[in-house]
Design an enzyme around this catalytic site. Structure first.
Site, PDB file in Angstrom:
ATOM      1  N   HIS A  61     -12.641  -2.329  34.801  1.00 35.56           N
ATOM      2  CA  HIS A  61     -13.780  -2.285  33.879  1.00 35.56           C
ATOM      3  C   HIS A  61     -14.072  -3.690  33.374  1.00 35.56           C
ATOM      4  O   HIS A  61     -13.349  -4.643  33.687  1.00 35.56           O
ATOM      5  CB  HIS A  61     -13.526  -1.310  32.729  1.00 35.56           C
ATOM      6  CG  HIS A  61     -12.369  -1.649  31.844  1.00 35.56           C
ATOM      7  ND1 HIS A  61     -11.064  -1.680  32.292  1.00 35.56           N
ATOM      8  CD2 HIS A  61     -12.308  -1.974  30.518  1.00 35.56           C
ATOM      9  CE1 HIS A  61     -10.256  -1.996  31.300  1.00 35.56           C
ATOM     10  NE2 HIS A  61     -10.986  -2.193  30.210  1.00 35.56           N
ATOM     11  N   HIS A  63     -14.108  -5.198  30.353  1.00 38.97           N
ATOM     12  CA  HIS A  63     -13.567  -5.827  29.154  1.00 38.97           C
ATOM     13  C   HIS A  63     -12.892  -7.136  29.562  1.00 38.97           C
ATOM     14  O   HIS A  63     -12.312  -7.249  30.652  1.00 38.97           O
ATOM     15  CB  HIS A  63     -12.579  -4.902  28.451  1.00 38.97           C
ATOM     16  CG  HIS A  63     -13.260  -3.847  27.626  1.00 38.97           C
ATOM     17  ND1 HIS A  63     -12.636  -2.688  27.233  1.00 38.97           N
ATOM     18  CD2 HIS A  63     -14.530  -3.783  27.111  1.00 38.97           C
ATOM     19  CE1 HIS A  63     -13.477  -1.945  26.509  1.00 38.97           C
ATOM     20  NE2 HIS A  63     -14.634  -2.586  26.430  1.00 38.97           N
ATOM     21  N   ASP A  65     -10.199  -8.787  28.973  1.00 39.37           N
ATOM     22  CA  ASP A  65      -8.800  -8.904  29.398  1.00 39.37           C
ATOM     23  C   ASP A  65      -8.556  -8.341  30.797  1.00 39.37           C
ATOM     24  O   ASP A  65      -7.425  -8.374  31.295  1.00 39.37           O
ATOM     25  CB  ASP A  65      -7.863  -8.231  28.383  1.00 39.37           C
ATOM     26  CG  ASP A  65      -8.175  -6.768  28.126  1.00 39.37           C
ATOM     27  OD1 ASP A  65      -9.348  -6.382  28.238  1.00 39.37           O
ATOM     28  OD2 ASP A  65      -7.235  -6.006  27.807  1.00 39.37           O
ATOM     29  N   HIS A  66      -9.626  -7.872  31.450  1.00 37.83           N
ATOM     30  CA  HIS A  66      -9.491  -7.351  32.810  1.00 37.83           C
ATOM     31  C   HIS A  66     -10.345  -8.103  33.831  1.00 37.83           C
ATOM     32  O   HIS A  66     -10.236  -7.825  35.031  1.00 37.83           O
ATOM     33  CB  HIS A  66      -9.849  -5.865  32.832  1.00 37.83           C
ATOM     34  CG  HIS A  66      -8.888  -5.023  32.054  1.00 37.83           C
ATOM     35  ND1 HIS A  66      -7.851  -4.329  32.634  1.00 37.83           N
ATOM     36  CD2 HIS A  66      -8.782  -4.799  30.718  1.00 37.83           C
ATOM     37  CE1 HIS A  66      -7.159  -3.701  31.692  1.00 37.83           C
ATOM     38  NE2 HIS A  66      -7.712  -3.969  30.520  1.00 37.83           N
ATOM     39  N   HIS A 137     -12.537   5.845  29.034  1.00 37.53           N
ATOM     40  CA  HIS A 137     -12.409   4.713  28.119  1.00 37.53           C
ATOM     41  C   HIS A 137     -13.731   4.570  27.368  1.00 37.53           C
ATOM     42  O   HIS A 137     -14.648   5.378  27.548  1.00 37.53           O
ATOM     43  CB  HIS A 137     -12.075   3.458  28.937  1.00 37.53           C
ATOM     44  CG  HIS A 137     -11.545   2.317  28.131  1.00 37.53           C
ATOM     45  ND1 HIS A 137     -10.622   2.465  27.134  1.00 37.53           N
ATOM     46  CD2 HIS A 137     -11.801   0.972  28.204  1.00 37.53           C
ATOM     47  CE1 HIS A 137     -10.331   1.288  26.625  1.00 37.53           C
ATOM     48  NE2 HIS A 137     -11.043   0.364  27.247  1.00 37.53           N
ATOM     49  N   ASP A 205      -7.688   1.084  31.482  1.00 36.56           N
ATOM     50  CA  ASP A 205      -7.394   1.644  30.186  1.00 36.56           C
ATOM     51  C   ASP A 205      -8.008   3.040  30.145  1.00 36.56           C
ATOM     52  O   ASP A 205      -9.154   3.227  30.537  1.00 36.56           O
ATOM     53  CB  ASP A 205      -8.042   0.821  29.101  1.00 36.56           C
ATOM     54  CG  ASP A 205      -7.659  -0.655  29.133  1.00 36.56           C
ATOM     55  OD1 ASP A 205      -7.035  -1.119  30.115  1.00 36.56           O
ATOM     56  OD2 ASP A 205      -8.027  -1.375  28.204  1.00 36.56           O
ATOM     57  N   HIS A 264       0.391  -2.675  30.388  1.00 39.63           N
ATOM     58  CA  HIS A 264      -0.684  -2.841  29.408  1.00 39.63           C
ATOM     59  C   HIS A 264      -0.188  -2.565  27.990  1.00 39.63           C
ATOM     60  O   HIS A 264      -0.743  -1.766  27.244  1.00 39.63           O
ATOM     61  CB  HIS A 264      -1.870  -1.926  29.754  1.00 39.63           C
ATOM     62  CG  HIS A 264      -3.158  -2.343  29.101  1.00 39.63           C
ATOM     63  ND1 HIS A 264      -3.543  -1.882  27.861  1.00 39.63           N
ATOM     64  CD2 HIS A 264      -4.138  -3.171  29.503  1.00 39.63           C
ATOM     65  CE1 HIS A 264      -4.706  -2.394  27.529  1.00 39.63           C
ATOM     66  NE2 HIS A 264      -5.096  -3.200  28.516  1.00 39.63           N
TER      67      HIS A 264
END
Length: 301
Positions: A61, A63, A65-66, A137, A205, A264
């Site tokens: 996805h 976000h 941090d990914h 998510h 997530d 994670h």
């Protein structure tokens, strides 16, 4: 042999103890990287994995941090001399997001091919059958199952029945096809049929869903998020679309996987291993991931 490595196991932001969550799956000179947060190219090197052979990057996805580590990773690949095309797969809007991130990179010496997963259909890439599936998510998020096929055993009697000369058998086994007397012979014509392969499933997530149970079923390795281990954090994970260790363990148990790796972890969790008993009580083969954790998986007879 198939190798799975967790170069990073952190969530939200990198810390002194953990890089951001990412996973590398490698087999026979091909590699797949799942997610690419800030500093991933450094995490991969610390884990003693190679960047240049990555054929496929799967993004769960959008976000930060990914995905925010992509410019640095792509530059590193180019600096190492990569010229072969690279495929990046992810949710709808992938091309726009990646191109926006890569405004800061000079021209790369290799082509990027985008696979926007608007229809979550299985596809073949980097030697794997890749099956994407929906997660739950705050934004669109995708989990991935990777299946490494195992060809059937060579059947001598079938080869003899085709009157295929013995000196061509080895070539047929290696390349999967040979020409003899202007006829094409393929390996499936002389094999006993496909045997059980190796399956890896990765999701983060997300909240627990039936989709995860469906697609993780019978995985040899299930890599799943565990943001917190304390049941006191249940309201927090529900609000943010994440999971507790115990919830991941329940999924592993119900899906009949062989082993579970948790990843994670929240930056607020200093020592993730201290909570592993919460998961082991539910699923005996649960383990805490850590940066650099590696396993070699082989076909079972």
């Amino acid at each position: 042999m198939l190798r799975v490595t967790l170069p990073g196991t952190g969530g939200m932001m990198p810390t002194k103890e953990r890089w951001l969550s990412t996973c590398m799956i490698s087999c026979e000179g091909h590699s797949v990287l799942i997610d690419c947060g800030e500093g991933t190219q450094v995490a991969v090197r610390f884990a003693q994995c190679r960047i240049k052979p990555i054929d496929l990057i799967c993004i769960t996805h959008f976000h930060a941090d990914h995905i925010s580590g992509l410019p640095g990773l792509l530059l590193s690949m180019g600096n190492e001399g990569r010229v072969e095309p690279l495929t990046i797969a992810g949710p709808k809007g992938l091309k726009k997001i990646v191109n926006s991130l890569c405004v800061i990179t000079p021209a790369l010496p290799f082509e990027i091919k985008f696979r926007e997963l608007t229809e979550l259909e299985p596809f073949e890439e980097a030697g794997f059958i890749v099956t994407p599936f929906h997660l739950k998510h705050g934004i669109e998020c995708i989990g991935y199952s990777f299946y490494l096929r195992r060809i059937g055993k060579f059947n001598v009697e079938k080869a003899k029945a085709l009157s295929l000369p013995v000196h061509l058998w080895s070539e047929l086994q290696k390349s999967g096809k040979v020409f003899y007397k202007d006829e094409l012979y393929t390996y499936d014509m002389v094999s006993d049929g496909e045997r059980e392969g190796i399956k890896i499933t990765y999701c983060t997530d997300t909240r627990p869903t039936d989709k995860i149970l469906e697609y993780a079923k019978n995985s040899d390795l299930f890599v799943c998020e565990g943001l917190y281990y304390s049941p006191d954090k249940k309201n927090r994970v529900v609000e943010t679309g994440h999971m507790l260790y115990g919830e991941a363990a329940q999924l592993a148990k119900r899906a009949g996987v062989k082993r579970l790796w948790l990843t994670h972890f929240s930056p607020a969790v200093d020592k993730p291993e201290e909570g592993i008993e919460e998961a082991v009580k539910i699923f005996e083969k649960a383990e805490c991931g850590f940066d650099g954790k590696t396993i070699d998986l082989v076909f079972e007879d």
